[in-house]
Design a protein around this motif. Structure first.
Motif, PDB file in Angstrom:
ATOM      1  N   GLU A 269       0.817  -1.218   0.000  1.00  0.00           N
ATOM      2  CA  GLU A 269       0.000   0.000   0.000  1.00  0.00           C
ATOM      3  C   GLU A 269       0.848   1.265   0.000  1.00  0.00           C
ATOM      4  OE1 GLU A 269      -4.195   0.202   2.032  1.00  0.00           O
ATOM      5  OE2 GLU A 269      -2.660  -0.528   3.425  1.00  0.00           O
ATOM      6  N   ASN A 270       2.070   1.127   0.524  1.00  0.00           N
ATOM      7  CA  ASN A 270       2.916   2.305   0.676  1.00  0.00           C
ATOM      8  C   ASN A 270       3.987   2.411  -0.401  1.00  0.00           C
ATOM      9  OD1 ASN A 270       2.481   4.004   3.315  1.00  0.00           O
ATOM     10  ND2 ASN A 270       1.882   1.893   3.733  1.00  0.00           N
ATOM     11  N   GLY A 271       3.765   1.752  -1.514  1.00  0.00           N
ATOM     12  CA  GLY A 271       4.645   1.995  -2.651  1.00  0.00           C
ATOM     13  C   GLY A 271       5.710   0.946  -2.899  1.00  0.00           C
ATOM     14  N   ALA A 272       5.702  -0.166  -2.164  1.00  0.00           N
ATOM     15  CA  ALA A 272       6.660  -1.230  -2.483  1.00  0.00           C
ATOM     16  C   ALA A 272       6.252  -1.877  -3.803  1.00  0.00           C
ATOM     17  CB  ALA A 272       6.690  -2.275  -1.382  1.00  0.00           C
ATOM     18  N   THR A 273       7.202  -2.355  -4.560  1.00  0.00           N
ATOM     19  CA  THR A 273       6.886  -2.931  -5.867  1.00  0.00           C
ATOM     20  C   THR A 273       6.785  -4.447  -5.807  1.00  0.00           C
ATOM     21  OG1 THR A 273       7.901  -1.083  -6.998  1.00  0.00           O
ATOM     22  CG2 THR A 273       7.633  -3.101  -8.261  1.00  0.00           C
ATOM     23  N   CYS A 274       7.732  -5.097  -5.174  1.00  0.00           N
ATOM     24  CA  CYS A 274       7.628  -6.555  -5.018  1.00  0.00           C
ATOM     25  C   CYS A 274       7.857  -6.915  -3.560  1.00  0.00           C
ATOM     26  CB  CYS A 274       8.647  -7.281  -5.900  1.00  0.00           C
ATOM     27  SG  CYS A 274       8.531  -9.082  -5.746  1.00  0.00           S
ATOM     28  N   VAL A 275       6.892  -7.592  -2.972  1.00  0.00           N
ATOM     29  CA  VAL A 275       7.052  -8.050  -1.589  1.00  0.00           C
ATOM     30  C   VAL A 275       6.902  -9.566  -1.572  1.00  0.00           C
ATOM     31  CG1 VAL A 275       6.147  -7.969   0.756  1.00  0.00           C
ATOM     32  CG2 VAL A 275       6.125  -5.893  -0.659  1.00  0.00           C
ATOM     33  N   LYS A 276       7.873 -10.204  -0.967  1.00  0.00           N
ATOM     34  CA  LYS A 276       7.843 -11.665  -0.855  1.00  0.00           C
ATOM     35  C   LYS A 276       7.721 -12.023   0.626  1.00  0.00           C
ATOM     36  CE  LYS A 276      11.085 -15.542  -1.563  1.00  0.00           C
ATOM     37  NZ  LYS A 276      12.315 -15.966  -2.257  1.00  0.00           N
ATOM     38  N   VAL A 277       6.788 -12.901   0.936  1.00  0.00           N
ATOM     39  CA  VAL A 277       6.656 -13.386   2.308  1.00  0.00           C
ATOM     40  C   VAL A 277       6.933 -14.878   2.298  1.00  0.00           C
ATOM     41  CG1 VAL A 277       5.145 -13.628   4.317  1.00  0.00           C
ATOM     42  CG2 VAL A 277       4.842 -11.686   2.761  1.00  0.00           C
ATOM     43  N   THR A 278       7.851 -15.303   3.141  1.00  0.00           N
ATOM     44  CA  THR A 278       8.125 -16.733   3.222  1.00  0.00           C
ATOM     45  C   THR A 278       7.402 -17.343   4.411  1.00  0.00           C
ATOM     46  OG1 THR A 278      10.262 -16.613   2.124  1.00  0.00           O
ATOM     47  CG2 THR A 278       9.931 -18.462   3.599  1.00  0.00           C
ATOM     48  N   HIS A 279       6.632 -18.392   4.148  1.00  0.00           N
ATOM     49  CA  HIS A 279       5.984 -19.167   5.205  1.00  0.00           C
ATOM     50  C   HIS A 279       6.736 -20.487   5.302  1.00  0.00           C
ATOM     51  CE1 HIS A 279       2.103 -21.072   7.019  1.00  0.00           C
ATOM     52  NE2 HIS A 279       2.810 -20.456   7.950  1.00  0.00           N
ATOM     53  N   HIS A 280       7.469 -20.675   6.386  1.00  0.00           N
ATOM     54  CA  HIS A 280       8.349 -21.834   6.505  1.00  0.00           C
ATOM     55  C   HIS A 280       7.602 -23.080   6.960  1.00  0.00           C
ATOM     56  CE1 HIS A 280      12.140 -19.757   5.924  1.00  0.00           C
ATOM     57  NE2 HIS A 280      11.637 -18.744   6.608  1.00  0.00           N
TER      58      HIS A 280
END
Lengths: 419, 554
Positions: A269-280
């Motif tokens: 929402e604040n302007g990041a272009t690619c966000v990756k979240v790792t669920h281990h």
């Protein structure tokens, strides 16, 4: 000599779909094209990417491609989804009711049963080599030049240091956040208050101005931009350290993955272009079923809340959502009720920006042991993701003397999945 | 290649320059010949002036000794009026233990690319590299050792790291031999002839792979140590994913003829393969690799290292990127590259000789200032080397230079010396090699912290880049802050000085040069306005350390 038979194929040169390079169609030869795309135009559209990486290799049979009642199907049932005809595992009830926002690829044969190699293939779209990760490519071509956050941010509770940018350069390397903790060194040293910090930045700029005056700016600008990026992160320190609302925690869940997904939403929402979240935690060599019950229980609700928030904020049309692993798990159930590594027939889910919703691509046989229809691998998926974002993945990166195909020339996008 | 052939080549070079104002002889030193060839480049117009003494001192100390000079070095060099003081400086640096350390870092990065340790520790490996450069071992010998050591002999085990720590993975080793030793990144040719580069064929890739295909790792069940065994049989076959055609090749160096195995005799093995036994064939393709790679006939081997040494000193290869040598990316100065490569051959691959000659060229000694519009770089052509390029400091150079500028290095050395003086062997404390080792050891952990943030694992990027993480580390990290505020360090020293002496001490210590009048008044203005002199001096030191002027070798 036989060369370029595929690489000089017409689809390497002509822009795909509605892409902007129509005028380049006459140019023959990969090296002749200097830019893979009209980056400025794409940057204006503010497209984004959310990657949810289920680390360890989620079982396709307990998620996107259930085979209840068969030899290897396991104990869980398949449930209907919001898309008539598509059934997924009963472990994903919340996701099932949002299936109309997503699509599935059930026919991946990546032929890799190794965590790291499999991950690299899925990230780079290549089986080997120093190619940039998908997120770094996205940062390079989609992040606005004046972006308020680094282009590729990875939220993970642990993990090795990854070199993700290859020849695209450190500016497009992933900025790794350790969970929802703030990046390292985000706060000024204690002994330096704000006026003093401002003063020393002014001194730095003054030193630079003198040195850079009669010198090539190519390198000095890059160095200075790293300080500007650092400044951006420091200004948004509160975002990394802010209190998460009770309501969000109730919805997303009071666990790490919940907090990470809330942060991912805020970053996007604040302007990041690619966000990756790792669920281990999907490497279930033993107790596969109990683990998936637990892991996917956490994933299902949280991911669905995140998907809802992106959708409700009107961002899904411009946000590509990818849920993936480095491989799948063996149909055969081992003596510890586990499933082992399996790259031969597995699935991923995706949705949003540029992806045809409610589609299912490919098919495995009844026992889930083989792909029987529309076999693809990490190379095809890489092309597909980029194509969904409006990027012509058959073009070349043009990096100081090297002309490097963005996607593997031996693979192509899954056209029928593109909206 | 024989010596007489080399002279013929030099003769051709001279012949081609007949219409130029220089009259060159084969007996001219290499650096004179280099400058003559650079100045005949079609784009070479208005060269920048030769850089001043202070800039030269900083530049060459960073390049050959891996750190900035001390404030004393600067003052001494500026005061020296000998006409040959630059030559003496270069020779002094090349003969110092700091040179071996610098080369250790350069070649560690080149050969291992900041990979984590597996079978050989970094300490063993680095000691081996440093010792090699202290002895001025030739690049040919070093390369042969890297490829022929099998890890069984403790004396040569460190050299085996190149293969052992790549797990002798055929694809990894094949690619890295192509890139690192031959200047050709053949990776795309693994699966098919390169789609975009005519010169890179699948048979080149598999020709190299065939040299090592028979080698494998074996672990001693008792010592658990891993070493390299080899079989006497096994060939490579490859299939193009584009055409599905299958082919095979014997070992070969790019387009050189395939090397056919000698007719198999009896027995095939010196040590036969068996369970937990390291087999050793009578004919070893891996030893053949060390021989063929470094053979006089293999021009790519000497061209590659000549080009890499040029890039190290000049900031850009004559072929650039340095591992993309092919017809569509030819050398910007082909004759010059031939000259460098052939001189190396003539001098038995003596890198110290080559670096000395490069350092003595006008090309190396030109200013990095763009004084006229002609100097502005153009993206449409390779550099003409009429202006010196900026070179980002390596992580090691940056850390060591910051510790030297702030006085941290000096203090650490003093501590080490005073400890040694109290031992049974106090004389050792005056030995330059001992001093260099003691200092390096004392600074090692802080240097490593920089490598972690600024070093990139994997292929070295041709382009400089900088990330937010790095800037946050410099801006807010505890390490740089500790150095800036170091007790009795640079800021304390400045604080003890009279107002008018501060600017000079700051500039000499950090920028290795005297400040000009504007810079002196800039520092004085800061001091005039100060309410907390100590704190303001610390900020000034910090800003100078993280400035662009400090970040680059210029």
């Amino acid at each position: 000599m036989r060369r370029n038979q595929d690489c000089n194929g017409i689809d390497h040169v002509i822009a795909r779909r509605d892409f902007l390079w129509g005028s380049a169609a006459g140019a023959i030869g990969l090296g002749a094209l200097t830019s893979p795309l009209n980056a400025a135009h794409l940057q204006q559209q503010q497209k984004r990417v959310l990657q949810i990486y289920l680390q360890g290799g989620v079982s396709q049979l307990e998620s996107w491609d259930p085979k209840p009642g068969t030899q290897f199907g396991g104990p869980f049932q398949a449930i209907p989804t919001s898309v008539p005809g598509i059934h997924i595992s009963e472990l994903l009830p919340h996701t099932a009711s949002r299936m109309h926002l997503l699509s599935l690829v059930r026919s991946i044969n990546s032929k890799i049963g190794d965590h790291r190699q499999g991950m690299l293939f899925m990230e780079k779209g290549r089986r080997a080599g120093d190619y940039p990760y998908f997120g770094s490519v996205v940062s390079k071509y989609l992040a606005p030049t004046d972006a308020e956050l680094p282009g590729y941010i990875h939220i993970s509770k642990r993990g090795i240091v990854d070199s993700t940018a290859a020849f695209l350069g450190a500016r497009h390397a992933q900025l790794k956040l350790l969970g929802d903790q703030a990046p390292a060194n985000l706060a000024s040293p204690k002994s330096i208050d704000e006026p003093a910090d401002d003063a020393r930045q002014r001194l730095r700029v003054q030193f630079d101005r003198r040195f850079s005056k009669q010198r090539s700016r190519a390198l000095t600008d890059v160095y200075n931009s790293s300080f500007e990026q650092a400044e951006k992160l420091m200004k948004r320190k509160a975002m990394f350290e802010g209190d998460v609302g009770e309501q969000d925690l109730d919805r997303y869940g009071r666990h790490d993955f919940g907090r990470h997904c809330i942060l991912a939403r805020d970053l996007l929402e604040n302007g990041a272009t690619c966000v990756k979240v790792t669920h281990h935690g999907y490497d279930t060599h033993a107790e596969n079923f109990n683990f998936h019950l637990e892991q996917l229980g956490e994933f299902d609700k949280t991911f669905s809340m995140l998907l809802d928030d992106i959708h409700d904020r009107g961002m899904l049309d411009s946000t590509l959502v990818i849920v993936y692993s480095e491989m799948g798990r063996t149909p055969k159930i081992n003596t510890k009720y586990g499933r082992d590594h399996w790259g031969t027939a597995w699935s991923v889910a995706m949705g949003g920006c540029g992806i045809q919703p409610a589609a299912v691509i490919g098919k495995t046989n009844d026992e889930g042991t083989e792909v029987v229809e529309r076999e693809v691998d990490g190379g095809h998926l890489f092309h597909t993701y980029l194509s969904a974002l409006g990027l012509d993945s058959t073009m070349d990166h043009d990096i100081s003397g090297k002309s490097i195909p963005i996607g593997d020339p031996a693979a192509a996008p899954i056209e029928e999945l593109l909206a | 290649m024989t010596r007489s052939r080399v002279i013929v080549i030099i003769g051709i070079v001279i012949g081609s320059m007949a219409n130029h104002s220089h009259t060159l002889r084969a007996s001219d030193p290499l650096h004179v010949q280099i400058d003559a060839l650079v100045s005949t480049h079609s784009e070479f117009k208005a060269p920048a002036a030769i850089t001043d003494d202070a800039s030269f001192l900083r530049r060459v100390t960073l390049d050959l000794a891996g750190t900035i000079p001390t404030a004393n070095d600067v003052r001494e060099f500026l005061a020296d009026s000998a006409p040959d003081k630059r030559i003496k400086l270069v020779d002094h640096l090349l003969g110092s233990p700091q040179y071996a350390r610098r080369m250790q870092y350069v070649f560690d990065t080149l050969l291992m690319e900041r990979r984590p340790n597996k079978h050989v520790t970094a300490e063993q490996w680095q000691a081996y590299l440093r010792e090699s450069f202290l002895q001025n071992k030739s690049w040919r010998q070093l390369s042969q050792e890297l490829l022929s050591a099998d890890g069984t002999d403790e004396q040569t085990r460190a050299a085996a790291r190149f293969l052992l720590d790549r797990e002798l993975n055929v694809d990894q080793v094949t690619r890295d031999i192509g890139r690192i030793f031959l200047g050709r990144d053949l990776e795309c040719a693994q699966c098919h002839d390169h789609p975009a580069i005519d010169d890179y064929l699948q048979r080149h890739y598999y020709g190299l792979a065939a040299f090592i295909k028979r080698s494998y790792l074996v672990q001693d069940p008792k010592t658990k140590k891993t070493s390299i065994g080899e079989k006497a049989e096994g060939d490579v076959q490859f299939t193009s994913v584009f055409t599905s055609e299958t082919d095979q090749t014997a070992p070969r160096m790019l387009d050189a003829p395939p090397i056919v195995d000698p007719p198999p005799g009896e027995p095939l093995y010196k040590v036969k393969p068996a369970k937990n036994v390291r087999s050793v064939p009578v004919y070893s393709r891996r030893l053949q690799l060390a021989k063929s790679l470094t053979d006089d006939a293999n021009q790519a081997f000497r061209e590659n290292i000549a080009n890499r040494m040029w890039a190290l000193m000049m900031g850009r290869g004559l072929v650039d990127p340095v591992d993309m040598w092919h017809a569509q990316n030819p050398p910007s100065h082909p004759k010059l590259l031939n000259l460098l490569a052939d001189s190396l051959l003539e001098h038995d691959y003596d890198l110290r000789y080559l670096l000395r000659e490069l350092a003595l060229t006008d090309t190396y000694q030109r200013s990095s200032r763009q004084d006229t519009p002609d100097h502005a770089p153009s993206s449409s052509r390779p550099t003409d080397f009429s202006v010196a390029l900026l070179k980002p400091l390596s992580p090691e150079q940056l850390a060591l230079s910051m510790m030297r500028a702030t006085g941290v290095a000096e203090q650490q050395l003093a501590v080490a010396i005073s400890k040694q003086e109290k031992t049974d062997d106090p004389q050792l404390a005056v030995d330059p090699i001992w001093q260099e080792e003691a200092l390096n050891k004392a600074l090692a952990s802080d240097t490593k912290a920089f490598v972690k943030i600024f070093g990139v694992e994997g292929v070295q990027n041709a382009a400089f880049d900088a990330s937010a993480d790095q800037a946050l580390f410099l801006r807010n990290g505890a390490l740089v802050q500790r150095w800036v505020t170091q007790k009795n360090g640079l800021s304390d020293r400045l604080n003890a000085l009279d107002h008018h002496a501060v600017a000079e001490e700051l500039y000499v210590s950090v920028f290795s040069r005297l400040p000009d009048a504007d810079e002196t008044s800039f520092v004085n203005e800061v001091l005039d306005a100060t309410t907390d002199r100590k704190a303001d001096l610390q900020q000034l030191v910090w800003a100078a350390l993280v400035s662009t002027e400090f970040r680059f070798n210029h």
